[in-house]
Scaffold this motif. Structure first.
Motif, short mmCIF file in Angstrom:
data_model
loop_
_atom_site.label_atom_id
_atom_site.label_comp_id
_atom_site.label_asym_id
_atom_site.label_seq_id
_atom_site.Cartn_x
_atom_site.Cartn_y
_atom_site.Cartn_z
N PRO A 45 0.84 -1.20 0.00
CA PRO A 45 0.00 0.00 0.00
C PRO A 45 0.88 1.26 0.00
CG PRO A 45 -0.68 -1.51 1.73
CD PRO A 45 0.61 -2.01 1.19
N VAL A 99 0.39 5.55 0.10
CA VAL A 99 -0.50 6.70 0.24
C VAL A 99 0.34 7.95 0.07
CG1 VAL A 99 -2.06 7.94 1.79
CG2 VAL A 99 -2.02 5.44 1.80
N THR A 112 -2.87 6.39 9.28
CA THR A 112 -3.10 5.91 7.92
C THR A 112 -2.69 4.45 7.80
OG1 THR A 112 -2.78 8.14 7.03
CG2 THR A 112 -2.56 6.30 5.48
N THR A 113 -1.55 4.12 8.39
CA THR A 113 -1.09 2.72 8.38
C THR A 113 -2.09 1.83 9.09
OG1 THR A 113 1.22 3.43 8.30
CG2 THR A 113 0.79 1.17 9.04
N LEU A 137 -5.14 1.17 6.89
CA LEU A 137 -4.92 0.22 5.82
C LEU A 137 -4.79 -1.21 6.35
CD1 LEU A 137 -2.56 2.34 3.59
CD2 LEU A 137 -4.91 1.67 3.10
N TYR A 193 -8.07 -2.89 6.69
CA TYR A 193 -8.64 -3.38 5.44
C TYR A 193 -7.86 -4.56 4.85
CZ TYR A 193 -11.69 0.68 5.14
OH TYR A 193 -12.65 1.61 5.39
N MET A 194 -6.54 -4.55 5.02
CA MET A 194 -5.70 -5.51 4.30
C MET A 194 -5.07 -6.58 5.17
SD MET A 194 -3.74 -2.82 1.89
CE MET A 194 -4.27 -2.71 0.22
N THR A 238 3.63 -0.90 4.18
CA THR A 238 2.84 0.29 3.91
C THR A 238 3.74 1.52 3.91
OG1 THR A 238 0.87 -0.69 4.90
CG2 THR A 238 0.92 1.71 4.76
#
Length: 72
Positions: free
Chosen positions: A2, A4, A25-26, A29, A32-33, A41
């Motif tokens: 990922p 961003v 942000t990490t 993600l 979700y992942m 990431t």
């Protein structure tokens, strides 16, 4: 992996705020992942200089009230 990319006006964020953005942000993600994404990431915060972009057909300069405190 990922990736961003966040663009922000230069001087708008403190170092601590940037660190928080990277961590949050990490974490988002990873939700979700899966946790397997964490070590791969990348969050890039790019600071754009005043006058380096426009908005509403005018060159943008960040107002002083929106700048991070000096030395932060």
């Amino acid at each position: 992996m990922p990736f961003v990319n966040i663009k922000t006006p230069e001087g708008a964020l403190t170092k601590a705020q940037k660190e928080e953005i990277v961590h949050r942000t990490t974490d988002m993600l990873v939700e979700y992942m899966s946790e397997a994404a964490r070590p791969h990431t990348m969050v890039l915060i790019e600071e754009v200089q005043d006058g380096g972009y426009g908005r509403a057909d005018a060159i943008f300069v960040i107002p002083e009230a929106y700048r991070a405190p000096a030395g932060a």
